[in-house]
Design an enzyme around this catalytic site. Structure first.
Site, PDB file in Angstrom:
ATOM      1  N   HIS A 279      27.823  49.719 -94.281  1.00  0.00           N
ATOM      2  CA  HIS A 279      27.572  51.155 -94.079  1.00  0.00           C
ATOM      3  C   HIS A 279      26.114  51.425 -93.687  1.00  0.00           C
ATOM      4  CE1 HIS A 279      31.017  51.659 -97.155  1.00  0.00           C
ATOM      5  NE2 HIS A 279      31.494  52.083 -95.995  1.00  0.00           N
TER       6      HIS A 279
ATOM      7  N   LYS B 231      42.540  62.197-105.185  1.00  0.00           N
ATOM      8  CA  LYS B 231      42.334  60.768-105.492  1.00  0.00           C
ATOM      9  C   LYS B 231      41.182  60.616-106.459  1.00  0.00           C
ATOM     10  CE  LYS B 231      43.713  57.618-101.807  1.00  0.00           C
ATOM     11  NZ  LYS B 231      43.152  56.847-100.695  1.00  0.00           N
TER      12      LYS B 231
ATOM     13  N   ARG C 195      35.544  46.424 -88.088  1.00  0.00           N
ATOM     14  CA  ARG C 195      35.067  45.071 -88.361  1.00  0.00           C
ATOM     15  C   ARG C 195      35.919  44.030 -87.653  1.00  0.00           C
ATOM     16  NH1 ARG C 195      35.591  46.690 -94.558  1.00  0.00           N
ATOM     17  NH2 ARG C 195      37.433  47.524 -93.534  1.00  0.00           N
TER      18      ARG C 195
ATOM     19  N   SER D 241      34.323  47.895 -99.235  1.00  0.00           N
ATOM     20  CA  SER D 241      34.019  48.522-100.528  1.00  0.00           C
ATOM     21  C   SER D 241      35.020  48.090-101.591  1.00  0.00           C
ATOM     22  CB  SER D 241      34.049  50.048-100.398  1.00  0.00           C
ATOM     23  OG  SER D 241      32.981  50.484 -99.606  1.00  0.00           O
TER      24      SER D 241
END
Ligand code: PNS
Length: 158
Positions: free
Chosen positions: A17, A41, A90, A128
């Site tokens: 990030h 969430k 990615r 993450s």
């Protein structure tokens, strides 16, 4: 004035990030790093902690603004009068999701463009969710996240 929005969950912020933030901040006059607050969430880190951590990590980049957002990304982008959404991928595995996100956002608001930055090779394996899992079981994540992220995760555990 070019305004960009780099949205995400940032739960927590990784080197992947921070690399995108540094590179994206050079492409626009103002870069909003916009942290999703999703009331449906339960994140690992609260919205306040995720925002605070990002502020600390970007304090030396003068054109970056860290903000929480909720609701539709395209509505937030309109409110900020932004020209583009910045995302990254990615590997091919990210591509399908990112393509769907970009198409959906374009359908919802055809003014909004999505620009992709390709993740740097050395960060391409970082996620993450893996960072959280490795940290939870006592593994070393120092090559994946800044020290400030590690500190915040350590505080959470105690
Ligand atoms: O870091 P993430 O979790 O991959 O980021 C996903 C994010 C925040 C970009 C995406 O979930 C989002 O924009 N959510 C806001 C709600 C929205 O606009 N949904 C419609 C497009 S799918």
């Amino acid at each position: 004035m070019r305004i960009g929005v780099y949205p995400g969950s940032f739960d927590p912020t990784t080197y992947g990030h921070t690399d995108i933030i540094e590179r994206a901040s050079k492409l626009v006059d103002t870069l909003y790093v916009s942290v999703l607050h999703n009331p449906d969430k339960v994140p690992h880190l609260t919205i306040e902690k995720r925002v605070e951590l990002l502020k600390e990590l970007t304090k030396d980049i003068s054109n970056v603004i860290i903000e929480p957002f909720t609701g539709l990304l395209v509505d937030y982008v309109e409110k900020k009068n932004a020209d583009m959404i910045i995302r990254s991928f990615r590997a091919i595995s990210d591509f399908e999701y990112e393509l769907q996100l970009a198409h959906t956002n374009h359908k919802l608001n055809s003014r909004v463009e999505t620009i992709f930055l390709v993740s740097r090779n050395e960060y391409a394996y970082i996620s993450s969710s893996m960072v959280k899992q490795i940290h939870k079981f006592g593994g070393d994540i120092t090559m994946m996240v800044p020290k400030q992220t590690l500190d915040v995760l350590n505080q959470e555990q105690h």
